[in-house]
Design an enzyme around this catalytic site. Structure first.
Site, short mmCIF file in Angstrom:
data_model
loop_
_atom_site.label_atom_id
_atom_site.label_comp_id
_atom_site.label_asym_id
_atom_site.label_seq_id
_atom_site.Cartn_x
_atom_site.Cartn_y
_atom_site.Cartn_z
N MET A 1 24.64 8.26 1.32
CA MET A 1 24.48 9.45 1.89
C MET A 1 24.68 9.18 3.21
SD MET A 1 24.24 12.78 1.27
CE MET A 1 23.28 13.29 0.09
N GLU B 1 0.82 -1.39 -0.12
CA GLU B 1 -0.04 -0.13 0.09
C GLU B 1 0.87 1.36 -0.05
OE1 GLU B 1 -0.65 -2.48 1.91
OE2 GLU B 1 -2.78 -3.21 2.02
N PHE C 1 -11.44 -6.66 14.47
CA PHE C 1 -10.34 -7.34 13.59
C PHE C 1 -10.11 -6.35 12.40
CE2 PHE C 1 -9.17 -9.63 9.86
CZ PHE C 1 -8.25 -10.20 10.15
N GLN C 2 -8.82 -6.08 12.16
CA GLN C 2 -8.20 -4.98 11.56
C GLN C 2 -8.80 -3.59 11.47
OE1 GLN C 2 -8.38 -6.85 7.62
NE2 GLN C 2 -6.48 -7.66 7.89
N LYS D 1 -17.43 -0.41 6.56
CA LYS D 1 -17.97 -1.21 5.60
C LYS D 1 -19.60 -1.11 5.48
CE LYS D 1 -18.03 -5.85 4.13
NZ LYS D 1 -17.36 -7.37 4.15
C1 LIG Z 1 12.59 5.37 4.82
C2 LIG Z 1 14.01 6.23 5.07
N1 LIG Z 1 14.63 5.48 5.87
C3 LIG Z 1 16.22 6.12 6.22
C4 LIG Z 1 16.17 7.27 5.69
C5 LIG Z 1 17.74 7.83 5.96
N2 LIG Z 1 18.73 7.94 4.72
C6 LIG Z 1 18.63 9.00 4.09
S1 LIG Z 1 19.72 8.79 2.75
C7 LIG Z 1 19.83 7.14 3.06
C8 LIG Z 1 20.68 6.31 2.43
C9 LIG Z 1 20.04 6.16 0.90
O1 LIG Z 1 20.94 4.93 0.50
P1 LIG Z 1 20.81 4.44 -1.01
O2 LIG Z 1 19.43 4.37 -1.47
O3 LIG Z 1 21.53 3.28 -1.25
O4 LIG Z 1 21.22 5.83 -2.23
P2 LIG Z 1 22.61 6.30 -2.09
O5 LIG Z 1 22.86 7.58 -0.99
O6 LIG Z 1 23.68 5.49 -1.89
O7 LIG Z 1 22.49 7.19 -3.46
C10 LIG Z 1 19.44 6.97 4.32
C11 LIG Z 1 19.36 5.50 4.86
C12 LIG Z 1 15.35 8.02 4.74
N3 LIG Z 1 15.77 8.93 4.28
N4 LIG Z 1 14.52 7.23 4.75
#
Ligand SMILES: Cc1ncc(C[n+]2csc(CCOP(=O)(O)OP(=O)(O)O)c2C)c(N)n1
Lengths: 558, 167
Positions: free
Chosen positions: A470, A48, A110-111, A160
């Site tokens: 990042m 979802e 439920f749910q 529902k």
């Molecule tokens: C749902 C979620 N969890 C954690 C983060 C924290 N976060 C920001 S950038 C990042 C790393 C992203 O890694 P990747 O998708 O491999 O991209 P890259 O930076 O290597 O291009 C994380 C964990 C986030 N932005 N969103």
């Protein structure tokens, strides 16, 4: 006689909905039964969250309201991240959720989940419909609220029994919306507009700072006209990319944490900041005390609460960006000249260009530049979150509004791929690319099933560095290279794609890039490109969190 | 930073109060006191909120409240001529022979009503502005306040001025 479900579907059609994204479950069965022979195009996602992101991507690419549908409890809860993402970026989405019958409400049935309670802080408004009689009107109100004023997600929770009950129902000819507490201001105050123009005329170093509000009010033509008439340079936020063509001589690109050096210097030195459709986000301003500290600030926004929220403003103008900019253009009498200022900016542009190392290694910036060249202003580019997002913002040349789709406010990993699916349905004529990180792609990778099943021709370019890039970059710079839980084991994305029936290709060296991108574009259905990029490449320039935005690291030095 | 009294006219619909209070907690604003009830307009309620903050914070609170779809009108009436009341119920330790007479005397002076008398306690009801209730509470503390409850402040502008929907 009509059931609630039938009224719902007819209401959606009346609102012009063509496509919605959803996932069935017990309490929405009556709605699904009605969908079965309705002309609405329902796309079955695999989670979802993806339905909410797809609706959001659809909305960003089209300017129309995106719609998603989920069952009660777990289904509704799975929408929350997508709803919050849309909320933070002010995107018009209507989320429909099933709910347990009204007789069971509050019984921990439920749910059951209190989804209106859960989404209270992340929706513009939400409804729990208790009477079938109210349904038609609620849908109309929801679409109106979602896509007017400062746009945003609206949720409708449907017990529902509300969708199964049969009533005598005719849609009223003139179903007027009376919303006493909701009256957005569209026209900017004439005196304030005068005042703004006077200040601009007096300024020596004016700068326009434009954001997502310009895109959502479809004001980019007016923005460019305004900038050109007065010859004022423009910097945009991440959300504002595409509002002015990347190659426009007055464009300084993005500002902020990973903005261009010249944009950040310009903000620091300007004596007048004309801000439009922006919210002075901390990723943009850095240390707020030093942001545009020499400038008088004009702020145009449809949401009065944004004005003065983070930064003191000298001339507030509450109104719709498009109308306000048009009014301003109409009143401009003579062109001002800011020649010295422009040549100063141009010398920064020459001295501190955006650049990266080109030494035969496979670097992400080059992949994005190639894609930008190949698409030549066509297509829609979506990103995930992290380095992939910033490199795309920095190196892709966006020429038109609504061609760049990214989660700016919430920064939601896993957003891009499903949002790209949504964008395709908004603009089926356009190629759609999701630029991904290997971490982000794995957050909604199950949607390979959706694109395969429906032959949605979305292309995914994974910039695979086998890191949460990042975060790793921050660890490198601020935590002594202690890579605590940011390394990801190698994943063969081509094999995964193939398992879902999607074609793919792995790319290891720069000389394969162009051909690979071409193959993806020319392939009719979906396609996954697994780019094995330089593992420890960084996004530069970078303003460390909390620093002033002219204190960048990793930029070009004199 | 001083207390501000906001008068908020809202549509009387399910969940309005949680929207309002949720907004305060989510944005880190503090509520000093809150009172809500129906009002002269059918289908509407009036909420009186006392919150503390500097001018910029209060402005932001008001703007955010105004964004709620069901909020019709928000007014800061702190600097306007107004009447304010709070109601408090105070259960005080007051045994016959030891302080009960004094407690009753104090009640008379403060125009509080005795609304219950037990073997060891009396319950006072008092209406007035915040300062009056504070003062009464301080006085009664020495006898032992067993339970103390107040409604939160309600306020109206004096004279013919009103806080009406014109938003
Ligand atoms: C749902 C979620 N969890 C954690 C983060 C924290 N976060 C920001 S950038 C990042 C790393 C992203 O890694 P990747 O998708 O491999 O991209 P890259 O930076 O290597 O291009 C994380 C964990 C986030 N932005 N969103």
């Amino acid at each position: 006689m009509k059931t609630g479900a039938k009224i719902l579907i007819e209401s959606l059609q009346r609102e012009g909905v063509e496509t919605l994204f959803g996932y069935p479950g017990g309490v929405v069965l009556p709605i699904y039964d009605e969908l079965f022979d309705s002309p609405l195009n329902h796309i079955l996602v695999r989670h979802e969250q993806a339905a909410a992101h797809a609706a959001d991507g659809y909305a960003r690419a089209s300017g129309k309201v995106g719609v998603c549908l989920a069952t009660s409890g777990p289904g509704a809860c799975n929408l929350v991240t997508g709803i919050a993402t849309a909320y933070m970026d002010s995107i018009p989405v209507v989320a429909l959720t099933g709910q347990v019958p009204t007789s069971l409400l509050g019984n921990d049935a439920f749910q059951e989940s209190d989804i209106t309670g859960i989404t209270l802080p992340v929706t513009k408004h939400n409804y729990l419909v208790k009477r079938t009689e109210d349904l038609g009107h609620v849908v109309k109100e929801a679409f109106y609220i979602s896509n007017t004023g400062r746009k945003g997600p609206v949720l409708i929770d449907l017990p529902k029994d509300v969708s199964t009950k049969e009533i005598e129902y005719e849609f009223p000819e003139n179903d007027e919306l009376v919303l006493r507490g909701y009256q957005p201001t569209y026209r900017g105050h004439a005196r304030q507009i005068e005042k703004a123009l006077e200040l601009i005329a007096l300024a020596e170093r004016p700068l326009i700072y434009a954001g997502g509000g310009v895109i959502s009010s479809d004001a980019s033509r007016e923005l460019v006209q305004f900038a050109e008439m007065l010859q004022i340079p423009v910097t945009t936020t991440l959300m504002g990319l595409g509002a002015i063509p990347c190659d426009h001589p007055l464009n300084l690109g993005m500002l902020g944490m990973h903005g261009t050096q010249y944009a950040n210097y310009a903000v620091t030195e300007c004596d007048l900041l004309f801000s439009v459709g922006v919210r002075f986000d901390d990723r943009v301003t850095g240390k707020i005390e030093t942001f545009a500290s020499r400038a008088q600030v004009i702020h145009v926004d449809i949401d009065p609460a944004e004005i003065g929220k983070n930064k003191k403003v000298d001339v507030p103008i509450v109104g719709d960006a498009k109308g306000v900019l048009a009014d301003m253009c109409a009143r401009i009498q003579k062109k001002a000249g800011y020649q010295n200022w422009i040549s100063r900016i141009n010398s920064w542009k020459q001295k501190y260009p955006m650049r990266f190392r080109e030494d035969g290694h496979l670097r992400p910036q080059m992949i994005i530049r190639e894609l930008s060249d190949l698409l030549a202003g066509e297509g829609i580019v979506v990103s995930e979150v992290g380095q992939n997002q910033m490199w795309t913002a920095q190196y892709f040349c966006f020429k038109k509004p609504r061609t760049w789709i990214t989660s700016g406010g919430l920064g939601t990993m896993g957003y891009g791929f499903p949002a790209a699916m949504g964008a395709h349905f908004a603009r089926p004529d356009q190629p759609v690319f999701d630029i991904a990180g290997d971490g982000s792609f794995q957050m909604n990778i199950q949607e390979l099933g959706t694109v395969s099943h429906n032959r949605i021709p979305v292309k995914v370019a994974v910039l695979n560095n086998m890191f949460l890039g990042m975060v790793r970059q921050w660890q490198e710079l601020f935590h002594n290279r202690r890579y605590s839980f940011t390394e990801l084991p190698p994943v063969d994305f081509v094999k995964i794609a193939n398992a879902y029936g999607v074609d793919g290709m792995r790319v290891d060296s720069p000389d394969q890039v162009r051909e690979a991108l071409k193959t993806a574009i020319e392939t009719e259905g979906p396609f996954v490109l697994d780019f094995r990029i330089e593992r420890e490449e960084n996004v530069f320039p970078m303003v460390p969190a909390g620093a002033a935005i002219n204190e960048m690291i990793g930029g070009c030095q004199e | 930073m001083k207390p501000h009294t906001l008068s908020v006219l809202v549509e009387n619909k399910a969940g309005v109060l949680s929207r309002v209070t949720g907004l305060f907690s989510r944005r880190g604003f503090n509520i000093e006191s809150l009172a809500v009830g129906t009002c002269e307009e059918p289908g509407m309620s009036r909420i009186t909120i006392v919150c503390i903050g500097d001018d910029a914070q209060i402005e932001q609170v008001m703007k955010q409240l105004n964004k709620l779809i069901e909020v019709i009108k928000v007014s800061d009436i702190s600097d306007m001529d107004r009447v304010e009341r709070e109601l408090a119920l105070i259960k005080v330790h007051a045994e016959p022979g030891s302080g009960r007479a004094e407690v009753m005397q104090i009640a008379t002076i403060f125009r509080a009503q005795i609304i219950d008398v037990g073997t060891k306690t009396v319950v006072l009801s008092v209406a007035g502005d915040t300062e009056k209730i504070d003062a009464l509470e301080t006085l009664l503390r020495q006898y032992g306040v067993k339970e103390f409850i107040r409604t939160g402040k309600i306020a109206l502008l004096r004279g013919s001025k009103t806080v009406k929907s014109s938003k």
